[in-house]
Design an enzyme around this catalytic site. Structure first.
Site, PDB file in Angstrom:
ATOM      1  N   ALA A  62     -68.702 -18.663  34.545  1.00 31.42           N
ATOM      2  CA  ALA A  62     -67.332 -19.119  34.786  1.00 31.42           C
ATOM      3  C   ALA A  62     -66.823 -20.076  33.723  1.00 31.42           C
ATOM      4  O   ALA A  62     -65.615 -20.305  33.628  1.00 31.42           O
ATOM      5  CB  ALA A  62     -67.247 -19.796  36.148  1.00 31.42           C
ATOM      6  N   TYR A  63     -67.705 -20.662  32.929  1.00 34.96           N
ATOM      7  CA  TYR A  63     -67.279 -21.654  31.953  1.00 34.96           C
ATOM      8  C   TYR A  63     -66.604 -20.984  30.756  1.00 34.96           C
ATOM      9  O   TYR A  63     -67.230 -20.267  29.980  1.00 34.96           O
ATOM     10  CB  TYR A  63     -68.462 -22.476  31.454  1.00 34.96           C
ATOM     11  CG  TYR A  63     -69.150 -23.317  32.512  1.00 34.96           C
ATOM     12  CD1 TYR A  63     -68.555 -23.576  33.751  1.00 34.96           C
ATOM     13  CD2 TYR A  63     -70.408 -23.857  32.275  1.00 34.96           C
ATOM     14  CE1 TYR A  63     -69.190 -24.344  34.711  1.00 34.96           C
ATOM     15  CE2 TYR A  63     -71.049 -24.629  33.225  1.00 34.96           C
ATOM     16  CZ  TYR A  63     -70.440 -24.873  34.443  1.00 34.96           C
ATOM     17  OH  TYR A  63     -71.087 -25.631  35.383  1.00 34.96           O
ATOM     18  N   GLN A  64     -65.323 -21.229  30.652  1.00 36.56           N
ATOM     19  CA  GLN A  64     -64.513 -20.702  29.546  1.00 36.56           C
ATOM     20  C   GLN A  64     -64.692 -19.188  29.386  1.00 36.56           C
ATOM     21  O   GLN A  64     -64.904 -18.677  28.283  1.00 36.56           O
ATOM     22  CB  GLN A  64     -64.829 -21.421  28.234  1.00 36.56           C
ATOM     23  CG  GLN A  64     -64.296 -22.849  28.161  1.00 36.56           C
ATOM     24  CD  GLN A  64     -64.934 -23.768  29.188  1.00 36.56           C
ATOM     25  OE1 GLN A  64     -64.323 -24.083  30.215  1.00 36.56           O
ATOM     26  NE2 GLN A  64     -66.157 -24.202  28.928  1.00 36.56           N
TER      27      GLN A  64
END
Length: 334
Positions: free
Chosen positions: A60-62
């Site tokens: 989900a990070y970036q």
């Protein structure tokens, strides 16, 4: 750097886990304070030089670019068997539910995408990022067991859950012969200690490793009250977790600053030294060299019992915030 066994696993992890949410293309995700690849690589390399071998990221990070940056850096700067790589997967999307994608297939798709992003054949720890209330637990646990059997992850962990959920999941895993969660990544620091009510005793009883995120409360425990930073100003999610309790939290932060000055150390070192007495390996985000340096030095700082009590004494109960506040039970949010 000190190292410790991660719960019931065979993984030896550094007492500091580098949190990689600050790495990734800022324009591709929800955060605009993240580092580009060149600067991310420098931070990761510096962490490796200081003995950090534990790295935590998430799909989900970036939009996956954090995984990509981390994977390329570790592949260039470290031997795969000498680092412990953790990543996390999201609940099923509404589109997946509508299309009949099962929990098992969802987990398989998620790990395959993460491994592609990382450029790796396996991760050491695959973490259930947040509880999926729309997917049967059996499907999630069987899906995770499948990826363990396939060699795509060595162990599994969980994040953002209640103690009863972790206990239920591991009981189901034991009954079915599935892989069990060896770690939990919850919200825990000097100004948010609600994990001590039930999660900490459960983990102590079952030897489940605590690897909390927000170890410095989005930087608040590293700065004097009133000081700010780019992330503090721009990270709306972090603000939503702490702004409402700023007055009571500042009493503790002031004591951190006071003791740090007396001991001749940074507030980062002091705050993390307290947390290191409670957990296996806190996840510490870093976007500057001094963030990494302070975290590493914290492993060498030992607080006295009197100092521990002085830091803890002003704490008052906090309401659930962030992901945990989205739980369906209104009783838990009163």
């Amino acid at each position: 750097m000190e190292y410790k066994k991660l719960g019931n696993s065979k993984l030896e992890v550094s007492r500091i886990c580098m949190g990689c949410m600050g790495f990734g293309n800022a324009t591709s995700g929800q955060h605009n304070w993240t580092l580009d690849e060149e600067n991310s690589r420098e931070i990761i390399k510096h962490g490796l030089e200081l003995g950090i071998n534990f790295f935590d990221t998430a799909i989900a990070y970036q939009n996956g670019t954090s995984e990509q940056f981390v994977g390329r850096a570790l592949n260039d700067f470290a031997k795969r068997e000498e680092v412990v790589v953790a990543t996390k997967f999201l609940p099923r999307s509404q589109e997946e539910i509508t299309n009949g994608i099962t929990g098992q297939k969802h987990v398989e798709n998620m790990i395959d995408t993460s491994l592609k992003n990382l450029g790796m054949d396996y991760v050491d720890l695959y973490i259930y990022h947040m509880w999926d209330y729309q997917t049967p637990l059996f499907e999630i646990m069987e899906g995770l067991n499948n990826v363990v059997k396939a060699g795509k992850t060595r162990y599994i962990g969980i994040s953002n859950c209640f103690a009863w959920q972790l206990a239920k999941a591991n009981a189901l895993a034991e009954k079915e012969g599935f892989a069990k969660f060896v770690s939990v990544q919850g919200h825990y620091n000097l100004i948010f200690r609600e994990e001590e009510r039930e999660m900490v005793p459960l983990c102590k009883e079952d030897n489940i490793a605590l690897t909390p995120y927000s170890a410095l409360a989005g930087g608040r425990l590293a700065k004097h009250p009133g000081e700010t930073s780019k992330r503090a100003e721009q990270d709306a999610y972090a603000k939503s977790k702490y702004d409402a309790t700023a007055n009571q939290d500042n009493k503790i932060i002031e004591r951190v600053a006071e003791l740090a000055e007396k001991r001749g150390v940074s507030m980062t070192e002091l705050s993390l030294a307290w947390l290191l007495t409670k957990v296996t390996s806190p996840v510490v985000g870093a976007t500057k060299f001094h963030h990494v340096d302070g975290a590493a030095k914290a492993t060498e700082l030992k607080l006295t019992e009197a100092e521990m009590l002085y830091l803890e004494e002003p704490y008052v109960p906090h309401k659930l915030v962030g992901v945990m506040a989205q739980n369906k039970s209104p009783v838990l949010n009163r």
